[in-house]
Design a protein around this motif. Structure first.
Motif, PDB file in Angstrom:
ATOM      1  N   UNK A  11       0.811  -1.213   0.000  1.00 27.23           N
ATOM      2  CA  UNK A  11       0.000   0.000   0.000  1.00 27.23           C
ATOM      3  C   UNK A  11       0.846   1.264   0.000  1.00 27.23           C
ATOM      4  N   UNK A  12       2.057   1.190   0.552  1.00 26.57           N
ATOM      5  CA  UNK A  12       2.930   2.351   0.515  1.00 26.57           C
ATOM      6  C   UNK A  12       3.350   2.712  -0.891  1.00 26.57           C
ATOM      7  N   UNK A  13       3.595   1.700  -1.720  1.00 21.45           N
ATOM      8  CA  UNK A  13       3.948   1.982  -3.111  1.00 21.45           C
ATOM      9  C   UNK A  13       2.807   2.689  -3.827  1.00 21.45           C
ATOM     10  N   UNK A  14       1.560   2.310  -3.499  1.00 15.84           N
ATOM     11  CA  UNK A  14       0.415   2.962  -4.146  1.00 15.84           C
ATOM     12  C   UNK A  14       0.296   4.418  -3.701  1.00 15.84           C
ATOM     13  N   UNK A  15       0.622   4.680  -2.436  1.00 16.99           N
ATOM     14  CA  UNK A  15       0.511   6.042  -1.930  1.00 16.99           C
ATOM     15  C   UNK A  15       1.635   6.940  -2.424  1.00 16.99           C
ATOM     16  N   UNK A  16       2.852   6.419  -2.386  1.00 18.21           N
ATOM     17  CA  UNK A  16       4.015   7.270  -2.643  1.00 18.21           C
ATOM     18  C   UNK A  16       4.646   7.068  -4.017  1.00 18.21           C
ATOM     19  N   UNK A  71       3.344   3.096 -13.138  1.00 13.74           N
ATOM     20  CA  UNK A  71       4.580   2.464 -13.604  1.00 13.74           C
ATOM     21  C   UNK A  71       5.590   3.534 -13.952  1.00 13.74           C
ATOM     22  N   UNK A  72       6.149   4.134 -12.920  1.00 14.77           N
ATOM     23  CA  UNK A  72       7.062   5.231 -13.132  1.00 14.77           C
ATOM     24  C   UNK A  72       8.418   4.862 -12.579  1.00 14.77           C
ATOM     25  N   UNK A  73       9.467   5.393 -13.185  1.00 15.75           N
ATOM     26  CA  UNK A  73      10.826   5.089 -12.764  1.00 15.75           C
ATOM     27  C   UNK A  73      11.470   6.355 -12.250  1.00 15.75           C
ATOM     28  N   UNK A 127      12.605  -2.042   1.717  1.00 13.49           N
ATOM     29  CA  UNK A 127      11.569  -1.227   1.094  1.00 13.49           C
ATOM     30  C   UNK A 127      10.594  -0.699   2.146  1.00 13.49           C
ATOM     31  N   UNK A 128      10.233  -1.564   3.099  1.00  9.77           N
ATOM     32  CA  UNK A 128       9.300  -1.152   4.149  1.00  9.77           C
ATOM     33  C   UNK A 128       9.904  -0.048   5.017  1.00  9.77           C
ATOM     34  N   UNK A 149      11.970   2.244   3.968  1.00 15.39           N
ATOM     35  CA  UNK A 149      11.851   3.478   3.182  1.00 15.39           C
ATOM     36  C   UNK A 149      10.424   4.019   3.243  1.00 15.39           C
ATOM     37  N   UNK A 150       9.426   3.127   3.195  1.00 12.94           N
ATOM     38  CA  UNK A 150       8.036   3.563   3.283  1.00 12.94           C
ATOM     39  C   UNK A 150       7.759   4.178   4.652  1.00 12.94           C
ATOM     40  N   UNK A 151       8.271   3.564   5.719  1.00 15.33           N
ATOM     41  CA  UNK A 151       8.084   4.131   7.059  1.00 15.33           C
ATOM     42  C   UNK A 151       8.648   5.550   7.130  1.00 15.33           C
ATOM     43  N   UNK A 152       9.817   5.736   6.526  1.00 10.28           N
ATOM     44  CA  UNK A 152      10.434   7.059   6.550  1.00 10.28           C
ATOM     45  C   UNK A 152       9.567   8.090   5.841  1.00 10.28           C
ATOM     46  N   UNK A 153       8.968   7.695   4.722  1.00 14.46           N
ATOM     47  CA  UNK A 153       8.111   8.629   3.993  1.00 14.46           C
ATOM     48  C   UNK A 153       6.813   8.887   4.749  1.00 14.46           C
ATOM     49  N   UNK A 154       6.298   7.870   5.438  1.00 14.75           N
ATOM     50  CA  UNK A 154       5.097   8.068   6.250  1.00 14.75           C
ATOM     51  C   UNK A 154       5.392   9.057   7.374  1.00 14.75           C
ATOM     52  N   UNK A 155       6.515   8.873   8.065  1.00 15.76           N
ATOM     53  CA  UNK A 155       6.871   9.775   9.154  1.00 15.76           C
ATOM     54  C   UNK A 155       7.052  11.207   8.647  1.00 15.76           C
TER      55      UNK A 155
END
Length: 323
Positions: free
Chosen positions: A14-19, A23-25, A42-43, A45-51
């Motif tokens: 779900x983090x990939x969908x949010x951030x 299909x972008x690079x 990867x998780x 990195x997602x936590x860091x973006x959520x914070x």
């Protein structure tokens, strides 16, 4: 006894969908293979973006295409505008800096003949005008350095010039890039390209120690329509006859909001069940963020697209958050 969910798996899904929608690079480190170690990476990195989004509310970069010239007259006029008629330094793609009215005129001649001939007035866009901006308080020289590295990454093989404006509230850099590259390929930025450009600019700023994010408005619960540059100038001069709405509306906007809310709910529910107290605190922050983000709009109509897979709400206040 309820089974503990795969927290990292939910964050990645779900983090990939949010951030990282679509299909972008992004031209950063290559994405790792999703084995168990890579999922944890990867998780994280997602936590860091959520914070950064829901806790620290990190400043958001702005990258906007403000227009572009369809002939050399329009392109040269933009050169004069961004350089204040030659009073400000103009830097080209080779890192050379020039100043003065004569230098602006020579620059226009170089663009006119540096590739396919650009007539005074044309039928297609021969240049794109881009503005990269950060909020008030950001060091203008760092914004300039990050913009320079952005252009070297994203606009390679094109002629471009850039000018720093640090005399206004938000430090920003104007870039004018020739549409045709040295190899004859033409630049044609789309919505996905603009989001990639935001990601790249934010990455360059973080490289200088400046906290910056490039999170989509839907993910942040925002819905602001940024005015065109010409509208801002017309308003300053008192020439603006009709103001546009400051926010977007319609089915597409509601769907984007609902999809983002769906992602936040899934992530928040998973983190709330985590044995890690930091994850539980982060779930509480997400709950408060959702409450704040939805306070200015009615999500009920958009919630129809969410479905039935987010039945259990996140508690808006939990004992861990009160401490």
């Amino acid at each position: 006894m309820a089974q503990t969910p795969n927290i990292d798996g939910v964050l990645v899904q779900w983090g990939d969908r949010l951030f990282y929608p679509g299909n972008r690079v992004v031209k950063v480190k290559p994405q790792p293979r999703l084995d168990s170690g890579a999922i944890r990476q990867r998780a994280t990195a997602i936590r860091q973006r959520i914070e950064a989004t829901v806790v620290r509310r990190a400043p958001q970069v702005m990258v906007k295409v403000t227009g572009g010239g369809r002939g050399m007259q329009a392109i040269a006029a933009h050169f004069r505008y961004i350089s204040k008629n030659g009073r400000l330094d103009i830097e080209n793609e080779q890192g050379e800096t020039v100043r003065g009215k004569g230098a602006v005129h020579e620059l226009a001649d170089d663009w006119r003949f540096g590739g396919s001939l650009i007539d005074d007035v044309g039928y297609r866009r021969e240049a794109f005008n881009i503005m990269l901006s950060m909020p008030r308080g950001t060091d203008p020289l760092i914004v300039q350095k990050a913009a320079r590295e952005f252009a070297q990454t994203e606009l390679a093989d094109h002629k471009y010039v850039m000018v720093l404006h640090d005399h206004q509230a938000n430090p920003h850099v104007h870039i004018s890039v020739r549409a045709e590259s040295r190899y004859g390929r033409r630049l044609n930025p789309r919505k996905a390209d603009l989001q990639r450009w935001r990601e790249t600019f934010a990455e360059k700023l973080r490289g200088y120690g400046v906290e910056a994010e490039a999170t989509r408005q839907a993910t942040r619960g925002r819905n602001v329509r940024h005015p065109d540059l010409w509208r801002l100038k017309a308003k300053e001069d008192g020439r603006l006859r009709k103001a546009r709405p400051t926010s977007s509306s319609g089915d597409k906007t509601r769907t984007s909001r609902a999809e983002a809310l769906k992602g936040w709910l899934h992530i928040g529910q998973a983190l709330a069940k985590s044995p890690d107290a930091r994850d539980v605190r982060l779930a509480g922050s997400i709950a408060l963020f959702i409450q704040e983000a939805t306070s200015s709009w009615n999500p009920q109509k958009g919630m129809q697209v969410i479905g039935k897979d987010t039945q259990r709400p996140i508690p808006l206040v939990s004992p861990q958050i009160r401490r």
